[in-house]
Motif scaffolding. Structure first.
Motif, PDB file in Angstrom:
ATOM      1  N   GLU A  27     -17.670 -13.420  -7.965  1.00 36.19           N
ATOM      2  CA  GLU A  27     -18.058 -14.273  -6.842  1.00 36.19           C
ATOM      3  C   GLU A  27     -18.139 -15.735  -7.265  1.00 36.19           C
ATOM      4  O   GLU A  27     -17.773 -16.638  -6.494  1.00 36.19           O
ATOM      5  N   GLU A  42     -15.807 -18.213  -5.264  1.00 30.86           N
ATOM      6  CA  GLU A  42     -16.442 -19.288  -4.500  1.00 30.86           C
ATOM      7  C   GLU A  42     -16.067 -20.655  -5.073  1.00 30.86           C
ATOM      8  O   GLU A  42     -15.864 -21.621  -4.326  1.00 30.86           O
ATOM      9  N   GLU A  67     -12.461 -21.422  -3.909  1.00 26.41           N
ATOM     10  CA  GLU A  67     -12.404 -21.707  -2.481  1.00 26.41           C
ATOM     11  C   GLU A  67     -13.030 -23.060  -2.160  1.00 26.41           C
ATOM     12  O   GLU A  67     -12.522 -23.819  -1.326  1.00 26.41           O
ATOM     13  N   SER A  68     -14.121 -23.381  -2.857  1.00 25.04           N
ATOM     14  CA  SER A  68     -14.763 -24.682  -2.661  1.00 25.04           C
ATOM     15  C   SER A  68     -13.859 -25.811  -3.138  1.00 25.04           C
ATOM     16  O   SER A  68     -13.716 -26.846  -2.485  1.00 25.04           O
TER      17      SER A  68
END
Length: 321
Positions: free
Chosen positions: A275, A279, A282-283
Motif C-alpha cells: 500500500e 499510494e 499514485e500520489s
C-alpha cells in the motif's frame, strides 16, 4: 543447421505488451509480420497498440516500406509459423506454458526457422530441453517499450548452434537493436538482475521509512539515471577516479565496498509495504493516467536516444566474432 540466408518472414506468438512491442519494431523496419494469439480481442488490442507506438516510431524514422498494414493475424499456430524464418514467442512467464507453446512452434515450424523466447528469467537450456530441434532455439529478451529501447539480450542454451545466435543478432541489428550476447546462462540474464538489485534496495528504503517512492525516483532521475544513460555504472566510476580512473577509484573507495550498505535480500512484501508503494506512485502520478505517462515517456526516450547516438556515434556492435 544454420545457413546464410535472408530472414524475411517473421511471426510473433503472444501479443501482450512485449509481443506488440516486437510487432511495432518489425513493422517500423519494413518487415511483414504474422501474429498469433488465441485470446479474444487480441487483434484489436494489437492494432490499437501499434497505432499508439507509431507516432514515436515516425519520430525515430521509419524504414523504407514500413507500414502498419503489413501485419496479418492468423487463427492457428500451425498456419502462423509454417512459413516463418524467425519466430518470437512472448507468452506469460510460466515455464510449463512456455514449454508447451514452444513445443507447438517447434512442431509446426520449418526445421531451419529460428525460434526465440522473450523470457525475462528462464534459462534457454530449460526451455529447449524437449524441442525436436533445440539447436535453433535462443532467448531474445527485450526491454519495454520494445519498439523504442534497443537492447536485446541474446542467450543460447547447451544445445544451441552458435551460428543461430549470429544469424539472430544480424536480424536484430537490421531492426536497429543492440544485441548483447550473454555467454553464460543465469536466471534473469544480466540487465534484469541489475534492475532487480536496485528495485530491492528501493523497497527497503520505502519499507524502512527512509524515503518515499517519489524521493527514490528523484534520486535516480537527477543523479545516477542521468549518468547511466550515457555511460553505465563502470565507466561512471572510472571517471570518479580522476586521472587514474578506475584504478584510483578502487584503491580509494574499494574498502567501502565491505560496509554493509546492501541488504541483499528483498524485504517481505507485506500488505503495508504494498500500500505504501501503490499510494506513493499514485500520489506522485497525480492526475496523469498510465497512458499519459507512457506518452511522456515515449517523447522523452525518442529525444534521449537521439542524444545517446549523438554522443556515441562510433558505437560498435556488441556481437563478438
Amino acid at each position: 543447421m544454420a545457413m546464410n540466408r535472408t530472414i524475411n518472414n517473421i511471426t510473433v506468438v503472444g501479443t501482450g505488451v512485449i509481443g506488440n512491442g516486437w510487432i511495432a519494431r518489425f513493422l517500423a523496419q519494413g518487415y511483414d509480420v504474422v501474429a498469433f494469439d488465441p485470446a479474444v480481442g487480441a487483434e484489436e488490442r494489437t492494432r490499437k497498440a501499434i497505432d499508439h507506438a507509431w507516432t514515436s516510431l515516425e519520430q525515430r524514422g521509419l524504414a523504407l516500406g514500413a507500414s502498419k498494414d503489413r501485419l496479418r493475424f492468423i487463427n492457428t499456430m500451425e498456419e502462423a509459423v509454417a512459413e516463418a524464418d524467425f519466430i518470437q514467442e512472448n507468452v506469460p512467464e510460466r515455464e510449463d506454458l512456455k514449454k508447451s507453446v514452444l513445443g507447438n512452434i517447434d512442431r509446426y515450424a520449418k526445421p531451419e526457422a529460428i525460434i526465440a523466447s522473450s523470457t525475462s528469467g528462464i534459462i534457454p537450456t530449460t526451455l529447449q530441453s524437449n524441442l525436436q530441434y533445440p539447436e535453433r532455439f535462443i532467448v531474445a529478451h527485450p526491454f519495454n517499450p520494445v519498439y523504442l529501447l534497443p537492447l536485446v539480450e541474446v542467450v543460447g542454451g547447451e544445445s544451441t548452434d552458435a551460428a543461430i545466435i549470429k544469424e539472430a543478432c544480424g536480424l536484430f541489428e537490421k531492426v536497429a537493436m543492440k544485441p548483447l550476447v550473454i555467454h553464460k546462462e543465469i536466471d534473469g540474464h544480466v540487465a534484469d538482475r541489475l534492475m532487480e538489485a536496485l528495485w530491492r534496495e528501493a523497497l527497503h528504503l520505502v519499507n524502512d521509512g527512509v524515503a518515499t517512492t517519489e524521493e527514490v525516483d528523484t534520486a535516480i532521475i537527477y543523479g545516477a539515471g542521468l549518468r547511466w544513460a550515457q555511460m553505465g555504472p563502470f565507466l561512471t566510476f572510472h571517471l570518479a577516479g580522476g586521472e587514474q580512473g578506475m584504478r584510483h577509484m578502487l584503491e580509494q573507495f574499494g574498502p567501502a565496498l565491505k560496509l554493509p550498505w546492501t541488504k541483499l535480500k528483498a524485504p517481505e512484501l507485506t500488505d503495508a509495504l504494498k500500500e505504501r508503494v501503490i499510494e506513493g506512485c499514485e500520489s506522485y502520478a497525480g492526475n496523469q493516467s498510465v497512458a499519459d505517462l507512457e506518452h511522456k515517456r515515449n517523447e522523452f526516450l525518442v529525444k534521449l536516444l537521439d542524444l545517446v547516438e549523438e554522443y556515441w556515434p562510433e558505437s560498435k556492435s556488441l556481437v563478438k566474432e
